[in-house]
Design a protein around this motif. Structure first.
Motif, short mmCIF file in Angstrom:
data_model
loop_
_atom_site.label_atom_id
_atom_site.label_comp_id
_atom_site.label_asym_id
_atom_site.label_seq_id
_atom_site.Cartn_x
_atom_site.Cartn_y
_atom_site.Cartn_z
N ALA A 23 0.83 -1.21 0.00
CA ALA A 23 0.00 0.00 0.00
C ALA A 23 0.87 1.26 0.00
O ALA A 23 0.60 2.21 -0.73
CB ALA A 23 -0.93 -0.01 1.22
N VAL A 24 1.93 1.23 0.80
CA VAL A 24 2.81 2.41 0.88
C VAL A 24 3.52 2.62 -0.45
O VAL A 24 3.61 3.74 -0.96
CB VAL A 24 3.82 2.25 2.02
N ILE A 25 4.03 1.52 -1.03
CA ILE A 25 4.70 1.64 -2.32
C ILE A 25 3.74 2.21 -3.36
O ILE A 25 4.12 2.99 -4.23
CB ILE A 25 5.23 0.25 -2.78
N GLY A 26 2.46 1.86 -3.22
CA GLY A 26 1.47 2.34 -4.17
C GLY A 26 0.98 3.74 -3.91
O GLY A 26 0.02 4.18 -4.52
N GLY A 27 1.59 4.46 -2.96
CA GLY A 27 1.25 5.87 -2.81
C GLY A 27 0.23 6.17 -1.73
O GLY A 27 -0.32 7.27 -1.69
N ILE A 28 -0.04 5.21 -0.84
CA ILE A 28 -0.95 5.49 0.27
C ILE A 28 -0.15 6.23 1.35
O ILE A 28 0.92 5.77 1.74
CB ILE A 28 -1.51 4.19 0.86
N VAL A 29 -0.67 7.37 1.78
CA VAL A 29 0.03 8.14 2.81
C VAL A 29 -0.29 7.54 4.18
O VAL A 29 -1.44 7.29 4.50
CB VAL A 29 -0.43 9.62 2.75
N MET A 30 0.77 7.30 4.97
CA MET A 30 0.60 6.59 6.24
C MET A 30 -0.28 7.34 7.23
O MET A 30 -0.88 6.73 8.11
CB MET A 30 1.96 6.33 6.89
N THR A 31 -0.33 8.66 7.13
CA THR A 31 -1.14 9.43 8.07
C THR A 31 -2.60 9.48 7.64
O THR A 31 -3.42 10.07 8.33
CB THR A 31 -0.60 10.84 8.21
N GLY A 32 -2.92 8.90 6.49
CA GLY A 32 -4.32 8.78 6.08
C GLY A 32 -4.79 9.88 5.15
O GLY A 32 -4.13 10.90 4.97
N GLY A 33 -5.93 9.63 4.54
CA GLY A 33 -6.59 10.66 3.75
C GLY A 33 -6.17 10.73 2.30
O GLY A 33 -6.72 11.53 1.55
N PHE A 34 -5.21 9.92 1.89
CA PHE A 34 -4.71 10.08 0.53
C PHE A 34 -4.27 8.74 -0.04
O PHE A 34 -3.59 7.97 0.63
CB PHE A 34 -3.53 11.05 0.54
N GLY A 35 -4.64 8.47 -1.29
CA GLY A 35 -4.24 7.23 -1.93
C GLY A 35 -5.34 6.75 -2.85
O GLY A 35 -6.47 7.22 -2.79
N THR A 36 -4.99 5.83 -3.75
CA THR A 36 -5.97 5.32 -4.69
C THR A 36 -5.88 3.80 -4.80
O THR A 36 -4.87 3.21 -4.41
CB THR A 36 -5.75 5.88 -6.11
N VAL A 37 -6.94 3.21 -5.32
CA VAL A 37 -6.96 1.76 -5.51
C VAL A 37 -5.94 1.36 -6.58
O VAL A 37 -5.22 0.37 -6.43
CB VAL A 37 -8.38 1.29 -5.89
N LEU A 38 -5.85 2.17 -7.65
CA LEU A 38 -4.85 1.87 -8.69
C LEU A 38 -3.46 1.80 -8.06
O LEU A 38 -2.67 0.91 -8.37
CB LEU A 38 -4.91 2.95 -9.77
N GLY A 39 -3.17 2.73 -7.17
CA GLY A 39 -1.88 2.74 -6.48
C GLY A 39 -1.64 1.45 -5.72
O GLY A 39 -0.56 0.87 -5.80
N ILE A 40 -2.64 0.98 -5.00
CA ILE A 40 -2.49 -0.26 -4.21
C ILE A 40 -2.15 -1.42 -5.14
O ILE A 40 -1.26 -2.22 -4.86
CB ILE A 40 -3.79 -0.56 -3.43
N ILE A 41 -2.84 -1.50 -6.28
CA ILE A 41 -2.60 -2.60 -7.22
C ILE A 41 -1.18 -2.51 -7.77
O ILE A 41 -0.45 -3.52 -7.85
CB ILE A 41 -3.63 -2.56 -8.38
N VAL A 42 -0.77 -1.29 -8.12
CA VAL A 42 0.60 -1.12 -8.64
C VAL A 42 1.61 -1.52 -7.56
O VAL A 42 2.60 -2.18 -7.84
CB VAL A 42 0.82 0.35 -9.08
N GLY A 43 1.34 -1.14 -6.32
CA GLY A 43 2.22 -1.52 -5.21
C GLY A 43 2.36 -3.03 -5.10
O GLY A 43 3.45 -3.57 -4.92
#
Lengths: 528, 262
Positions: free
Chosen positions: A460-480
């Motif tokens: 999730a982090v590699i895919g661009g999810i910000v650890m403090t919350g509020g930001f990120g996308t499903v596409l990012g998670i898949i790419v991660g």
């Protein structure tokens, strides 16, 4: 004073960007770049030494079997990364995913193996105080769907409980789910050991084995439901009887296919034997060239040019073979088990073998039967998560719960419900992961899912999810998940390098991604 | 501009709020008229924050009553106050900086195709409304997908105000809207307030420390000190020194000068 008459507005300072800049401002662009790099690495490094090709699909990394195995690893990781990622977007963590996988797998396997019971322990005073057990309910044969639903009752409840504790106590979810991590793993081991006292299991083992191959139970005409392998091992007269009722065109196409396979196998054998024969001659030729014996050189060259062995004769297709091939084509009689543990896209992979002849291994046989069905499950879940997160009210609530909890509360968002629901969803994803494993390999092990929670968070982090919350996308998670899954394979194929370097690489990627995410977050918050 | 003959939109009568033995408000009476900016001034601890929290339903009043459009109301929660038409824009604005303008505008009240959290949002319509509503009070946004974090403080204020008005606020309570902003953006916010004022049917309660801003924009003033009203009047009634004196809690500037001289 020199004042300009044009009324310049605050909004004018936010220049609209070109499509190029818009694409490169997307938070997923960095991870997608890394993913493409890994694709290239895996493709090219896996091309055998000495051969050259611009086609990345020429190597082992992306042959049919490579695609099948890589996509399985990636999509299984993506399934749990979706649960972990959505929860992080809402500002919470789940460290119990790995243990939840082990627990769910064990629970499902135990129900499939021994059935489902509700047993009430009570203290008995007859003949000294001891525990007695009263069996309230015992269902010996539970269907795959039943096993899954019963397991979901346990896992979803546990997910709800963790969420409830986090929301009501205000404790960090890190601590609450860390408790869940130990609790569930321990509970799984304890339960499996206490069940494995039966004579048919190794005493005290923390595994469940000998579950029938449920996804491969087929309804054989005239014999009822049985496992595919058992059906193929039926006496020859039975097999011929089965074939009698098969339509003629099916038989024809099966027989054509088998003929192709046998011919292809024979060709492969011929090629292998030819190579074996030519190799010593080539070595002799090299020696001859080195020693400068020209007469020898021409003789050996002649011999190589005219080297021939009798081509291997293809096996002839018998009715027994056709009957067995027909049993292979029968659909599973347990669609739920097949949905989680079976294969998908078999017709496409069959077509790639015959007539395309790409999905063929070195011995002339079909390489991969299809893709693991967890790929499809992952796609369905990713699509649903995308719609929910990006297009629905619930998605807006998830973003705002993680982005600014107080603002969300002030605007009437039920933030507690959002968080609890996502803890439940995380447990759901872990259960689906476990279902895919159990129905695929027909065993369970208390150690399953070890460290998976951290892999999910990393993806999730590699895919661009910000650890403090509020930001990120499903596409990012898949790419991660793709990056995580591809890295291992890609590094395995780099010549002369220890395969464990992939961990070094991932460690760097995780920290780099986190830094990048933080940079994006600060830029949006206006701090840069 | 002041339409004193109209009925007040919101009125408080002898509002009392006690926290245990501490009396935060000791009988505050106040009338706020539509189309007017009513400045609520006073030093720290004068009771401004308590007053707006009672008005916006955060605290229940100990005694006295609140009337909205002539009818007595009781607020058990902020939600009640919002439903009665009192919209409060707090200093932190209740925005999610990582989300887009539209997503913040409709936060918690998204337009959906049917009534369920999992129903698809009418994104195009939401973009359009958000842009229109903000344009009404003077800010055009080029991109409704722009993250709120990238907007200026003045723009964020406008977003929060536009949102409160769109969702039915008849009375807008602005809590220190110009504090923590640069000069230019303070003016942006004042312009926004002026445009809301010009809409004519919305009453604004403006809490501020800044007498210059209050003088620029307010139609009516109420000065609070130690939980009581120590002075009030329209902008015409008050001279510059009056405002300074009342802001300081009733002390004469001359007295202050003496105090400072030691």
């Amino acid at each position: 004073m020199n004042t300009s008459e044009t009324t310049r507005q605050e909004a004018d300072r936010h220049a609209s960007k070109s499509w190029f800049a818009t694409i490169f401002a997307r938070p997923e662009i960095g991870p997608i770049g890394v993913m493409l790099l890994l694709f290239g690495m895996l493709g090219y490094f896996s091309i055998p030494a000495g051969e050259f090709s611009w086609n990345p699909f020429a190597g082992e990394g992306f042959n049919a079997l490579g695609i099948r195995n890589n996509l399985k690893v990636i999509s299984q990781l993506a399934i749990i990364a979706l649960g972990a990622g959505l929860l992080i977007i809402a500002g919470e963590f789940d460290l119990s995913i790995g243990s939840m996988i082990g627990f769910a797998g064990a629970c499902m396997a135990m129900i499939l193996r021994w059935g489902f019971s509700v047993i009430i322990p009570y203290l008995s005073f007859e003949g000294g105080i001891h525990l007695e057990f009263f069996t309230l309910l015992h269902i010996p044969d539970v269907s795959p769907l039943g096993a899954l639903l019963i397991t979901l009752c346990f896992t979803l409840f546990f997910g709800w409980l963790q969420g409830y504790i986090v929301v009501k106590s205000g404790l960090p979810s890190f601590i609450v789910t860390l408790g869940g991590l130990f609790f569930l793993r321990g509970l799984t081991e304890v339960s499996l050991r206490s069940f494995n006292h039966r004579p048919d299991q190794a005493k005290g083992a923390t595994t469940v084995t000998e579950i029938p191959d449920i996804k491969n139970i087929v309804d054989v005409p005239g014999h009822g439901e049985m496992e595919r392998e058992a059906a193929k091992a039926l006496p020859e007269t039975d097999l011929l009887n089965i074939l009698k009722d098969v339509p003629a065109d099916t038989v024809a196409s099966l027989s054509e296919r088998l003929a192709h396979t046998y011919q292809r196998v024979a060709d492969a054998k011929t090629a292998i034997m030819t190579e074996r024969g030519v190799k010593p001659l080539e070595r002799a030729l090299e020696n001859a060239i080195e020693s400068g014996n020209e007469q020898m050189v021409t003789t050996i060259q002649d011999k190589i040019a005219t080297f021939k062995i009798d081509p291997v004769v293809a096996k002839s297709v018998t009715d027994i073979d056709i009957a067995r091939a027909y049993i292979d084509t029968l659909h599973s009689a347990r669609p739920i088990a097949n949905f989680f543990g079976g294969d998908i896209m078999e017709p496409v992979f069959d077509w790639l073998y015959f007539p395309i002849d790409w999905n063929t291994n070195n011995f002339g046989n079909q390489f991969a039967q299809g893709l693991y069905s967890c790929v499809m499950i992952c796609l369905i879940m990713a699509l649903l998560c995308y719609v929910v997160l990006s297009r629905t009210q619930a998605g807006n609530w998830i973003y705002s719960t993680g982005g600014n909890l107080m603002a969300a509360k002030a605007n009437g968002v039920p933030t507690n419900k959002v968080k609890i629901a996502l803890f439940v969803f995380s447990a759901f994803c872990a259960t689906i992961f476990a279902a895919c494993q159990v129905f695929e390999v027909n065993t369970a092990d208390a150690a399953r899912g070890n460290l998976k929670e951290l892999e999910a968070i990393a993806a999730a982090v590699i895919g661009g999810i910000v650890m403090t919350g509020g930001f990120g996308t499903v596409l990012g998670i898949i790419v991660g998940a793709f990056i995580f899954g591809l890295a291992k394979e890609a590094f395995f194929y780099i010549p002369g390098i220890d395969g464990s370097f992939y961990r070094v690489f991932l460690g760097l990627v995780i920290v780099a991604s986190a830094l990048l995410n933080e940079n994006i977050r600060k830029r949006i918050m206006g701090a840069i | 501009m002041a339409i004193s003959d109209a009925a007040p939109l919101v009125e408080t009568r002898n509002l009392v709020k006690k926290f245990g033995a501490f009396t935060a408000l000791n009988g505050v009476s106040l009338k706020v008229y539509p189309g007017e900016v009513h400045a609520l001034l006073g030093d720290n601890g004068a009771g401004k924050s308590t007053l707006i929290k009672v008005l916006s339903g955060v605290f229940p009043a100990t005694d006295g009553e609140i009337l909205v459009e002539g009818k007595a109301v009781k607020f058990a929660s902020p939600r009640n106050a919002t439903e009665a038409g009192i919209g409060t824009v707090y200093q932190d604005l209740a925005l999610n900086p990582l989300s887009s303008v539209t997503r913040n505008f409709f936060l918690g009240r998204e337009l959906t195709h049917f009534s369920s959290p999992f129903a698809l949002m009418k994104m195009k319509e939401m973009h359009r409304i958000a842009a229109e509503e903000m344009a009404k009070i003077g800010i055009t946004i080029t991109d409704p997908e722009q993250a709120v974090g990238t907007m200026s403080g003045g723009q964020r204020q406008t977003l929060a105000i536009a949102r409160a008005i769109y969702f039915g606020a008849k009375v807008l309570i602005l809590d220190e809207p110009t504090s923590a902003l640069g000069q230019k953006q303070q003016m942006e916010v004042l312009k926004t307030i002026r445009r809301v004022q010009q809409l004519g049917d919305i009453a604004i309660i403006l809490i501020t420390h800044n007498e210059i801003h209050a003088r620029l924009i307010a139609d009516r003033f109420t000065f609070l000190s130690l939980g009581e009203v120590i002075g009030s009047g329209t902008s015409k009634d008050l001279e510059g020194d009056d405002i300074k004196r009342l802001m300081a809690g009733g002390a004469e500037i001359g007295d202050l000068a003496k105090e400072l001289a030691v």
